[in-house]
Motif scaffolding. Structure first.
Motif, PDB file in Angstrom:
ATOM      1  N   GLU A 159       0.823  -1.219   0.000  1.00 49.84           N
ATOM      2  CA  GLU A 159       0.000   0.000   0.000  1.00 49.84           C
ATOM      3  C   GLU A 159       0.855   1.267   0.000  1.00 49.84           C
ATOM      4  O   GLU A 159       0.472   2.277  -0.607  1.00 49.84           O
ATOM      5  CB  GLU A 159      -0.937   0.011   1.221  1.00 49.84           C
ATOM      6  CG  GLU A 159      -2.145  -0.887   1.043  1.00 49.84           C
ATOM      7  CD  GLU A 159      -3.170  -0.706   2.151  1.00 49.84           C
ATOM      8  OE1 GLU A 159      -3.110   0.294   2.893  1.00 49.84           O
ATOM      9  OE2 GLU A 159      -4.046  -1.585   2.284  1.00 49.84           O
ATOM     10  N   ALA A 212       0.335   3.937  -2.735  1.00 48.46           N
ATOM     11  CA  ALA A 212       0.005   5.308  -2.341  1.00 48.46           C
ATOM     12  C   ALA A 212       0.962   6.298  -2.984  1.00 48.46           C
ATOM     13  O   ALA A 212       0.557   7.402  -3.396  1.00 48.46           O
ATOM     14  CB  ALA A 212       0.051   5.442  -0.815  1.00 48.46           C
ATOM     15  N   ILE A 233      -0.304   6.698  -6.505  1.00 47.56           N
ATOM     16  CA  ILE A 233      -1.601   7.392  -6.566  1.00 47.56           C
ATOM     17  C   ILE A 233      -1.414   8.885  -6.291  1.00 47.56           C
ATOM     18  O   ILE A 233      -2.006   9.737  -6.956  1.00 47.56           O
ATOM     19  CB  ILE A 233      -2.602   6.757  -5.570  1.00 47.56           C
ATOM     20  CG1 ILE A 233      -2.966   5.340  -6.028  1.00 47.56           C
ATOM     21  CG2 ILE A 233      -3.859   7.603  -5.443  1.00 47.56           C
ATOM     22  CD1 ILE A 233      -3.700   4.514  -4.992  1.00 47.56           C
ATOM     23  N   ALA A 234      -0.564   9.201  -5.340  1.00 47.46           N
ATOM     24  CA  ALA A 234      -0.323  10.611  -5.015  1.00 47.46           C
ATOM     25  C   ALA A 234       0.337  11.340  -6.177  1.00 47.46           C
ATOM     26  O   ALA A 234       0.342  12.576  -6.218  1.00 47.46           O
ATOM     27  CB  ALA A 234       0.551  10.709  -3.761  1.00 47.46           C
ATOM     28  N   ARG A 235       0.946  10.581  -7.091  1.00 46.27           N
ATOM     29  CA  ARG A 235       1.562  11.190  -8.289  1.00 46.27           C
ATOM     30  C   ARG A 235       0.636  11.107  -9.500  1.00 46.27           C
ATOM     31  O   ARG A 235       1.040  11.415 -10.615  1.00 46.27           O
ATOM     32  CB  ARG A 235       2.892  10.499  -8.579  1.00 46.27           C
ATOM     33  CG  ARG A 235       3.986  10.953  -7.610  1.00 46.27           C
ATOM     34  CD  ARG A 235       5.218  10.075  -7.633  1.00 46.27           C
ATOM     35  NE  ARG A 235       6.186  10.584  -6.639  1.00 46.27           N
ATOM     36  CZ  ARG A 235       6.082  10.361  -5.332  1.00 46.27           C
ATOM     37  NH1 ARG A 235       5.098   9.639  -4.848  1.00 46.27           N
ATOM     38  NH2 ARG A 235       6.997  10.866  -4.512  1.00 46.27           N
ATOM     39  N   GLY A 236      -0.601  10.647  -9.280  1.00 46.98           N
ATOM     40  CA  GLY A 236      -1.571  10.773 -10.363  1.00 46.98           C
ATOM     41  C   GLY A 236      -1.982   9.474 -11.045  1.00 46.98           C
ATOM     42  O   GLY A 236      -2.803   9.495 -11.969  1.00 46.98           O
ATOM     43  N   ARG A 237      -1.479   8.352 -10.593  1.00 47.84           N
ATOM     44  CA  ARG A 237      -1.835   7.102 -11.255  1.00 47.84           C
ATOM     45  C   ARG A 237      -3.224   6.645 -10.805  1.00 47.84           C
ATOM     46  O   ARG A 237      -3.616   6.832  -9.652  1.00 47.84           O
ATOM     47  CB  ARG A 237      -0.778   6.051 -10.874  1.00 47.84           C
ATOM     48  CG  ARG A 237      -0.897   4.745 -11.623  1.00 47.84           C
ATOM     49  CD  ARG A 237       0.402   3.976 -11.475  1.00 47.84           C
ATOM     50  NE  ARG A 237       0.220   2.551 -11.756  1.00 47.84           N
ATOM     51  CZ  ARG A 237       1.186   1.660 -11.668  1.00 47.84           C
ATOM     52  NH1 ARG A 237       2.423   2.049 -11.311  1.00 47.84           N
ATOM     53  NH2 ARG A 237       0.963   0.385 -11.934  1.00 47.84           N
ATOM     54  N   SER A 238      -3.952   6.017 -11.703  1.00 53.81           N
ATOM     55  CA  SER A 238      -5.284   5.493 -11.389  1.00 53.81           C
ATOM     56  C   SER A 238      -5.172   4.320 -10.409  1.00 53.81           C
ATOM     57  O   SER A 238      -4.141   3.623 -10.372  1.00 53.81           O
ATOM     58  CB  SER A 238      -5.962   5.023 -12.678  1.00 53.81           C
ATOM     59  OG  SER A 238      -7.057   4.191 -12.379  1.00 53.81           O
ATOM     60  N   ILE A 239      -6.242   4.084  -9.655  1.00 53.90           N
ATOM     61  CA  ILE A 239      -6.248   2.885  -8.817  1.00 53.90           C
ATOM     62  C   ILE A 239      -6.474   1.630  -9.655  1.00 53.90           C
ATOM     63  O   ILE A 239      -6.138   0.529  -9.228  1.00 53.90           O
ATOM     64  CB  ILE A 239      -7.324   2.955  -7.700  1.00 53.90           C
ATOM     65  CG1 ILE A 239      -8.733   3.104  -8.282  1.00 53.90           C
ATOM     66  CG2 ILE A 239      -7.014   4.053  -6.707  1.00 53.90           C
ATOM     67  CD1 ILE A 239      -9.847   2.894  -7.264  1.00 53.90           C
ATOM     68  N   LEU A 240      -7.005   1.783 -10.870  1.00 56.93           N
ATOM     69  CA  LEU A 240      -7.244   0.606 -11.722  1.00 56.93           C
ATOM     70  C   LEU A 240      -5.899  -0.004 -12.121  1.00 56.93           C
ATOM     71  O   LEU A 240      -4.985   0.695 -12.562  1.00 56.93           O
ATOM     72  CB  LEU A 240      -8.052   0.996 -12.957  1.00 56.93           C
ATOM     73  CG  LEU A 240      -9.404   1.672 -12.674  1.00 56.93           C
ATOM     74  CD1 LEU A 240     -10.135   1.981 -13.972  1.00 56.93           C
ATOM     75  CD2 LEU A 240     -10.277   0.817 -11.770  1.00 56.93           C
ATOM     76  N   GLY A 241      -5.783  -1.284 -11.967  1.00 60.18           N
ATOM     77  CA  GLY A 241      -4.527  -1.956 -12.293  1.00 60.18           C
ATOM     78  C   GLY A 241      -3.478  -1.804 -11.216  1.00 60.18           C
ATOM     79  O   GLY A 241      -2.373  -2.334 -11.331  1.00 60.18           O
ATOM     80  N   LEU A 242      -3.802  -1.104 -10.140  1.00 61.29           N
ATOM     81  CA  LEU A 242      -2.806  -0.837  -9.095  1.00 61.29           C
ATOM     82  C   LEU A 242      -3.322  -1.236  -7.713  1.00 61.29           C
ATOM     83  O   LEU A 242      -2.564  -1.789  -6.895  1.00 61.29           O
ATOM     84  CB  LEU A 242      -2.463   0.664  -9.120  1.00 61.29           C
ATOM     85  CG  LEU A 242      -1.493   1.157  -8.044  1.00 61.29           C
ATOM     86  CD1 LEU A 242      -0.110   0.537  -8.242  1.00 61.29           C
ATOM     87  CD2 LEU A 242      -1.377   2.685  -8.072  1.00 61.29           C
ATOM     88  N   PHE A 243      -4.591  -0.939  -7.471  1.00 58.33           N
ATOM     89  CA  PHE A 243      -5.148  -1.229  -6.151  1.00 58.33           C
ATOM     90  C   PHE A 243      -6.598  -1.608  -6.275  1.00 58.33           C
ATOM     91  O   PHE A 243      -7.386  -0.826  -6.808  1.00 58.33           O
ATOM     92  CB  PHE A 243      -5.010  -0.014  -5.216  1.00 58.33           C
ATOM     93  CG  PHE A 243      -5.414  -0.350  -3.815  1.00 58.33           C
ATOM     94  CD1 PHE A 243      -4.525  -1.012  -2.971  1.00 58.33           C
ATOM     95  CD2 PHE A 243      -6.705  -0.080  -3.364  1.00 58.33           C
ATOM     96  CE1 PHE A 243      -4.907  -1.352  -1.688  1.00 58.33           C
ATOM     97  CE2 PHE A 243      -7.080  -0.442  -2.087  1.00 58.33           C
ATOM     98  CZ  PHE A 243      -6.178  -1.070  -1.255  1.00 58.33           C
ATOM     99  N   PRO A 244      -7.018  -2.775  -5.822  1.00 60.76           N
ATOM    100  CA  PRO A 244      -6.163  -3.821  -5.246  1.00 60.76           C
ATOM    101  C   PRO A 244      -5.112  -4.307  -6.245  1.00 60.76           C
ATOM    102  O   PRO A 244      -5.279  -4.124  -7.454  1.00 60.76           O
ATOM    103  CB  PRO A 244      -7.150  -4.946  -4.918  1.00 60.76           C
ATOM    104  CG  PRO A 244      -8.510  -4.325  -4.909  1.00 60.76           C
ATOM    105  CD  PRO A 244      -8.431  -3.186  -5.845  1.00 60.76           C
TER     106      PRO A 244
END
Lengths: 249, 249, 249, 249, 249, 249
Positions: free
Chosen positions: F210, F214, F217-228
């Motif tokens: 995580e 995180a 994500i804080a740099r702009g990446r989508s949660i899709l494909g990353l989290f979960p």
């Protein structure tokens, strides 16, 4: 926690937003009551952190129904077409994500990864009639969030995302997409979308009068004849405003 | 009250319906538990009358959200396109009208005129997580109805009908259109639509075994080795069935 | 239980009482809603017995506050100036004793000896937002009674009678002395005293129209265009009444 | 349902049992209050059927804790050493099975097979602060049962039997093995085991006085000076008893 | 917010007030328990701000009943004889305004203008069993306030002020005018007015003994034989006090 | 308050403890869900202070039942064999004292003297499904504590300590002695004792992933494909770890 770089906020007229950032939810509720709307304050919701910013923005909704074991596995939860995850990517910048969890705190309406993403995307805040997990980490993101109480179990244990951006009930209040929410420490109030501009004006006027009245009360004046406003006190206020709001003695 | 002449019931295979009329909601819940479904009994709902028939039928849903003063006048309520009224005319014969009132008893989910019409049209029953008005008159129609508690205020005071025949949550359980509900004095259980035939068979088998076990228990036999069934007691039961279920001594 | 010989009932015009004995609490609530009164049904109260008579009568109130050990001994409770006991002797014949127990079921609002005395004295019934002791024996007296739930502990354990015949809140509704209560299986509704005559007329009219509509619905007519009434259906009803309410086909 | 042939009841002195079968739970609560016991009525429990017999008997207890998935499978549930099933076979004839379910209605405290067995074995009744499944069938056995509300899901979904015949809390009241429970329509009261004989005497005396007072009240006498008893009314009562309880006029 | 200049506090003996400012609500509850008073802590109330001062002062009460639409318009609310507004001007300096809102959080018991005025007038604090609006602004005034939870809707939506300075129930406890309230982070305790002096003395004594005991416990001594106090530990304490409370080792 | 000098902590492997001090209760709940445990988060409990340390330690239990007036005098409470007081002296250093108060906040589960002693003795924290008295003073000791809400009345008013170190239910979750509790701002999760090592490893792994997610994500990446996590994102993470967790751009 890395610093957030929120994207620009849109969709709500910036002047109206600026006004609503200065008024309290109770001021808005009063203005709506005068127009015949009695059931506008969400019941039993509290801000996640006392220090969070004022919440202002138009509603984008997510509706949950109870989970069912064959549909709500962790595997299904990770799919990109899961509506809970879609809501996080599709809620417009500037909007408020309003979650109808049927009042259930048996599972989480959102966790910190989702909150981090929403903050980055410029979403204005999140409101659920259920609760969150990772509440301390969500609070650190600075995203204004309201909930009933903490709900740390994983979402698929009890909640299934069923629909996006449709009318919902949340904490006892109707929320239609595009209605504007205003949240402070008292809670969250919902303004019907067609009334937003006039309500913002009337609420700001009330706030400015209250600042005038508070100045007098703090100097020893009775609330009688002053608060709520009377025609005479209103005249006195208008003259004080016309005079450039001079320092009170 | 004039005698009801219910229209014929359709849509659920009559053999399955006949089986489900003989089983208890607790039997169904057990069968579903064995298939991994734990959250199938609606919470906190009670039958309107102890004497009402067993409830069996596929779900047709109505969803309410909280009312709003400008949308929910009595005038709007009387319009023919009001979804509350449409539900009464459009719920299929044989189906169960399942109402998601968000758990609110601040206003009525149904009154006696609507119940009379549903009974005539051959609807199997009504389930709400809110409540009814005119409860004594509804009970007289014989329509099997479940609610949280009486809710006599007029519907538009607090509830706005927003959608028909979509997935809803009701009393903590997911209900998808076509899922089959079974209600008795214990309450109401929801069977996912694809499992109805096999659940009906398994539940009826359990009921028949219980009748066998009850006969023995009433004659003094211990529940140990008998209930829940063991392989030995199951063999004994099968032999008794094969022998034509002879009178126990 | 010896047969009761109730004293004659007074104070509410007998014609109005007769009308209110024929209408439901939901009818009354509808009529009040049309006059702007939204909060008139007591919340969460149920009749003590399904078979009890309809409750109709003007309010005479008793207010409790929480007990305090030095004031609320059994010895003090037995004094003749105890206001709980005075209420039983002073509540007028024909009136309804309305008890504000602050919603507490930690002790009894009334027992069977008191109910027997009230029945004899011709009191119309009792409503509490707390509960009763000796509930089976109270039900046998035939006195119509409403409560939240049974509350068998002795009154002085938790309740202190503090005032008679003043305005109170009971189950979420304001009750001023002389307001008229109507109770049926749905619950209890409160009519402001100045509106009783007109509300009785309007509610009875609604009931009579509903009997007409129910006759048609039971014969297969849709609720659309019939219930709620439309101008056309109202004309049809008026003609049917003018024709002497002939048997429907 | 085959006719029950209850085994003989033991352990509580038959004369004491006979007295307690004649008194109300509220009478017992009064007598205990006079001895300093304030918290003796179980909170929020109701009889399963209005028509069930009075409940009287010494407590035999079963304690549940929440279930855990690895311990509470249906397979484990069927084992003969499962304490839930052992309670059904080991609760003494004449005793009351008192179940501490921690107030949970998420799963069943008992079903109809168990109730049938308890009835056969001569157990006096069952009290749980949770609820039952198969409630209609349990009511048919005639076994006096009290619960919070129906709880049809299978026991191992939410409850794990952890201990037999130890002190427990049930519905807010302490229950030590051997304490005697008395239940009627008002609810259930718990008598500490060392006080049972004297409480039975005092409660029966109160009931007999109440019959005397009720006779007078039904004939028009005020409750003042009569109920609660005064020294004078007590003398009058004693004389009436001494005179052979003659018919009142 | 302009700085408050509170008026001088009166009516409670200043020495007693000084003692009560040093004790906890739990200490007071213990002292009252020793005198037979068991129900003295208000239930479910919390301070508005963790940092607020200790609340001490005699009760001045305001009682609300539910609002009624014809009586509770905003116009009527602004009248100078409205008892809600009179309470703000008439509650004595030094007193605590105790509000019986019947436990309702459907509307506000007080807002920030009223709190500002009370603070100026030297009122010691406010306690309601309902809630406040403008809670952040009230907290800024420094006025010690207790509530159930935030209640931002305007007062006339749900509450009608009916009486001043009469006995009320608040959060489950009886409050007679002049009883003294003590509030800290645990909540609020009510001292019957005739016992205030002796309770203050006994509670302060308990606090001082606890400081002695805490010193020992923090240095590793067992609570056995030390807390609660024993005759021996009490002697040891008296000697330590007599020795001038020397530094512990 | 004198500085605490906590005794050394024992009994839980120090490496496991160190891992559990880094993970959130929601992480642990996820890991347990993957192993089939759904009911592991205590319901409705909150930390006494937002600033308190993370709670980690094996359970030592205390069970209360409701008090009874003849057994629960203040005199009996002070006896050295009182199990409430024994728990304070016997709960092992490093352990968590878990209190089953049956959910009652009618009396205190612990006060500040006891908390001070536990802190000195090196106990890791306290969890009750009731509440505490002297909550501000307990918070000052730094002992991590969880409760439902404040409960200042003296313990013997409503609670009787009946057993030590046996399996209990607490806030809806089964707790067996030696199970390990982890508490943070979200609440408290219970790990079955045999699974502690593997759960600590898996939860720590999730936390570390995580932190990686995180950062993205804080740099702009989508949660899709990353989290979960997905298989691809997991590979990416493993490579990043293998590369020494370089600064993200």
């Amino acid at each position: 926690m890395t610093t957030m770089a929120p994207a620009p906020v849109q969709e709500l007229d910036e002047q109206i937003r600026a006004k609503l950032l200065r008024v309290g939810s109770a001021n808005v509720a009063n203005v709506l009551l005068a127009r015949g709307f009695r059931n506008v304050m969400m019941l039993g919701l509290a801000p996640l952190a006392d220090s969070q910013e004022q919440l202002v923005g138009p509603a984008y909704t997510l509706r949950f129904i109870p989970a069912r074991e064959d549909l709500d596995s962790m595997a299904n939860y990770g799919r990109d077409d899961n509506k809970h995850r879609r809501a996080i990517e599709e809620c417009p910048s500037g909007a408020v994500l309003v979650i109808d969890a049927g009042g259930s705190t048996a599972a989480s309406s959102m966790g910190d990864m989702m909150a981090t993403r929403l903050r980055y995307r410029g979403v204005s805040g999140v409101v659920t009639d259920g609760g969150y997990r990772d509440s301390a980490a969500i609070a650190e993101t600075g995203l204004p969030c309201y909930q009933q109480r903490n709900a740390p179990p994983a979402t698929p244990i009890a909640l299934h995302p069923i629909a996006l951006d449709e009318p919902v009930g949340c904490a006892g209040v109707a929320v239609y997409p595009g209605d504007v929410l205003v949240g402070d420490r008292d809670g969250v109030v919902v303004i019907p979308r067609d009334l937003v501009a006039e309500v913002a004006d009337a609420a700001l006027d009330a706030v400015e009068y209250e600042e005038f009245a508070a100045g007098h009360i703090a100097r020893g004046r009775s609330i009688l004849g002053l608060f709520p406003a009377t025609p005479d006190s209103r005249t006195e206020y208008d003259e004080w405003v016309a005079a450039g709001r001079p320092e009170m003695e």
